[in-house]
Design a protein around this motif. Sequence first.
Motif, PDB file in Angstrom:
ATOM      1  N   GLY A  36       0.799  -1.221   0.000  1.00 42.66           N
ATOM      2  CA  GLY A  36       0.000   0.000   0.000  1.00 42.66           C
ATOM      3  C   GLY A  36       0.826   1.262   0.000  1.00 42.66           C
ATOM      4  O   GLY A  36       0.315   2.340  -0.255  1.00 42.66           O
ATOM      5  N   GLN A  37       2.126   1.136   0.300  1.00 48.45           N
ATOM      6  CA  GLN A  37       2.981   2.318   0.301  1.00 48.45           C
ATOM      7  C   GLN A  37       3.374   2.666  -1.131  1.00 48.45           C
ATOM      8  O   GLN A  37       3.788   1.801  -1.889  1.00 48.45           O
ATOM      9  N   ASP A  38       3.267   3.931  -1.475  1.00 51.30           N
ATOM     10  CA  ASP A  38       3.433   4.372  -2.858  1.00 51.30           C
ATOM     11  C   ASP A  38       4.813   4.975  -3.065  1.00 51.30           C
ATOM     12  O   ASP A  38       5.180   5.942  -2.418  1.00 51.30           O
ATOM     13  N   VAL A  39       5.592   4.392  -3.983  1.00 52.17           N
ATOM     14  CA  VAL A  39       6.927   4.911  -4.281  1.00 52.17           C
ATOM     15  C   VAL A  39       6.885   5.925  -5.410  1.00 52.17           C
ATOM     16  O   VAL A  39       7.868   6.609  -5.695  1.00 52.17           O
ATOM     17  N   ILE A  40       5.738   6.033  -6.062  1.00 50.56           N
ATOM     18  CA  ILE A  40       5.597   6.964  -7.180  1.00 50.56           C
ATOM     19  C   ILE A  40       5.560   8.398  -6.647  1.00 50.56           C
ATOM     20  O   ILE A  40       4.946   8.683  -5.624  1.00 50.56           O
ATOM     21  N   GLY A  41       6.248   9.296  -7.357  1.00 51.42           N
ATOM     22  CA  GLY A  41       6.238  10.707  -6.976  1.00 51.42           C
ATOM     23  C   GLY A  41       7.631  11.277  -6.843  1.00 51.42           C
ATOM     24  O   GLY A  41       8.623  10.699  -7.305  1.00 51.42           O
ATOM     25  N   GLN A  42       7.723  12.437  -6.196  1.00 54.30           N
ATOM     26  CA  GLN A  42       8.998  13.125  -6.034  1.00 54.30           C
ATOM     27  C   GLN A  42       9.578  12.825  -4.661  1.00 54.30           C
ATOM     28  O   GLN A  42       8.938  13.019  -3.640  1.00 54.30           O
ATOM     29  N   TRP A  43      10.843  12.375  -4.654  1.00 57.27           N
ATOM     30  CA  TRP A  43      11.540  12.051  -3.411  1.00 57.27           C
ATOM     31  C   TRP A  43      12.732  12.997  -3.232  1.00 57.27           C
ATOM     32  O   TRP A  43      13.538  13.146  -4.124  1.00 57.27           O
ATOM     33  N   ASN A  44      12.802  13.605  -2.061  1.00 54.45           N
ATOM     34  CA  ASN A  44      13.795  14.645  -1.788  1.00 54.45           C
ATOM     35  C   ASN A  44      14.786  14.204  -0.713  1.00 54.45           C
ATOM     36  O   ASN A  44      14.399  13.584   0.283  1.00 54.45           O
ATOM     37  N   GLY A  45      16.032  14.579  -0.907  1.00 55.30           N
ATOM     38  CA  GLY A  45      17.040  14.292   0.105  1.00 55.30           C
ATOM     39  C   GLY A  45      18.188  15.285   0.024  1.00 55.30           C
ATOM     40  O   GLY A  45      18.315  16.031  -0.954  1.00 55.30           O
ATOM     41  N   VAL A  46      19.013  15.289   1.065  1.00 52.98           N
ATOM     42  CA  VAL A  46      20.215  16.124   1.077  1.00 52.98           C
ATOM     43  C   VAL A  46      21.419  15.218   1.279  1.00 52.98           C
ATOM     44  O   VAL A  46      21.536  14.544   2.304  1.00 52.98           O
ATOM     45  N   LEU A  47      22.280  15.195   0.271  1.00 54.87           N
ATOM     46  CA  LEU A  47      23.489  14.384   0.320  1.00 54.87           C
ATOM     47  C   LEU A  47      24.568  15.156   1.070  1.00 54.87           C
ATOM     48  O   LEU A  47      24.938  16.265   0.670  1.00 54.87           O
ATOM     49  N   LYS A  48      25.057  14.587   2.155  1.00 56.73           N
ATOM     50  CA  LYS A  48      26.060  15.264   2.977  1.00 56.73           C
ATOM     51  C   LYS A  48      27.402  14.567   2.823  1.00 56.73           C
ATOM     52  O   LYS A  48      27.646  13.509   3.378  1.00 56.73           O
ATOM     53  N   ILE A  49      28.259  15.206   2.028  1.00 61.20           N
ATOM     54  CA  ILE A  49      29.634  14.764   1.850  1.00 61.20           C
ATOM     55  C   ILE A  49      30.468  15.711   2.692  1.00 61.20           C
ATOM     56  O   ILE A  49      30.057  16.857   2.872  1.00 61.20           O
ATOM     57  N   PRO A  50      31.614  15.290   3.239  1.00 58.90           N
ATOM     58  CA  PRO A  50      32.391  16.205   4.089  1.00 58.90           C
ATOM     59  C   PRO A  50      32.559  17.591   3.476  1.00 58.90           C
ATOM     60  O   PRO A  50      33.171  17.760   2.425  1.00 58.90           O
ATOM     61  N   GLY A  51      31.934  18.567   4.125  1.00 53.01           N
ATOM     62  CA  GLY A  51      32.052  19.946   3.684  1.00 53.01           C
ATOM     63  C   GLY A  51      31.058  20.367   2.621  1.00 53.01           C
ATOM     64  O   GLY A  51      31.046  21.520   2.203  1.00 53.01           O
ATOM     65  N   ILE A  52      30.232  19.436   2.145  1.00 52.35           N
ATOM     66  CA  ILE A  52      29.312  19.745   1.053  1.00 52.35           C
ATOM     67  C   ILE A  52      27.920  19.237   1.389  1.00 52.35           C
ATOM     68  O   ILE A  52      27.756  18.151   1.943  1.00 52.35           O
TER      69      ILE A  52
END
Length: 464
Positions: free
Chosen positions: A19-35
């Motif tokens: 029932g969980q929907d993976v369709i759509g826009q998924w947002n994240g913040v990639l944290k690399i050292p210093g970035i």
Amino acid sequence: MRKIILAGLTFFISITLFGQDVIGQWNGVLKIPGIQVRVVFNIDKTDSGYKSTMDSPDQGAIGIPVTTTSFENAVLKLAVANARIEYEGVLGNDGSIVGNFKQAGQSFPLNLSKIKIEKEKLIRPQEPTKPYSYISEDITFENQKAGIVLAGTLTLPKKEGVFPVVVLISGSGPQNRDEELLGHKPFFVIADYLTKNGIAVLRYDDRGIGSSKGDFKTATSLDFATDVQAAIEYLKTRKEINKKEIGLIGHSEGGIIAPMVASKSKDVAFIVLLAGPGLPGDQLLLLQQNLIAKGNGVSETEIQKSIGLNQKAFEIVKEYTNDDELQAQMTNYITEISKDGTNKPENMSEKDFVDRQITTILNPWMLYFLRYDPSTALEKVKCPVLAINGEKDVQVPPKENLEAIKKALLKGGNEKITTKELPNLNHLFQECKTGLPSEYGTIEQTFSPAALTEILKWIKLETK
């Protein structure tokens, strides 16, 4: 009874996950050292499965095709073959995806949500804030030779008066007027400091960047030099500027461009080279590769192997000046060294790998840089020169670099030279521990006060 309960529980979990929907826009913040880099995946359902695209808003990249997209048993897998990107995460009951982002063999945590996620605010204590104690004016000027209009900011110590001025010239890569990088704005900090101390400053967006027109991708250092000359011509029209005290401050590649302009223009009264290369481009890149690899713990065997491969590629660039011959020779070479698969990512075809390497090394900027020897311009510079490097600079090695600059200037008969290696500073002139690029964004300091003082003191002596 126990078996029935367990069977029922399994069925309930399956229903929940389904029932969980993976369709759509998924947002994240990639944290690399210093970035911190925002990452967005846009997932859609098709008759044959799933398809998706990737956005990197902070890099201006939208709609990057995702090569493969799968979602089974609550596990989302994505791959962007050409960029060597892989993502795998698990969709939880709370509606978020917990996973890892991999690129070029490195892995970083990246959790996704359908809620828009903002980056954490970086601490940059040196960044100037309004109200400024000086005049700040957004301006435009025309490079008639290139047929483009560039946009920037001119800061003046006060409304009335005639002032010495410097033009800030940015390093390699697309840069805005603040030379913004990893949350730092070094040109903003430099401009603020110098203007508060009586020096006018012009800083501008690179062509094709920010509010400036033109095409950045096809430009070389020689093209950027014409932008600097256009900036000088503009300053000569301003009544607030002392026409006999126009100087240039170039950082990194900007330190190649400043001597190019100064060697041909009598309007340049002095130049400051901030980690400006004095060594030929091919030599500099090999030294840089060696220092950064050592700093990252790469074995000496691997370092020498990689340097050998690059050195051969650079030799081909310098030997073949005909475009068709160069393309053929480089294609043969890259194809040959990729056969054992040592340097090729597993999820990339040999053709894609070869094409990517060719595109990287045969772009106009790289070809010009690899073939260019800064000494040719430095030998013709007659105005006073300040050249400074950070002691821990691994991108432009200080000792070899400053020695090359001094040698070229003296060869041309210019003895108005000051060279200094500033202790404990990196390529961005930050106080640091290792000097490695991975450290740049983790340091709160944008530009060393000691380096600012050194620059101001020298300019004051040259404009008194």
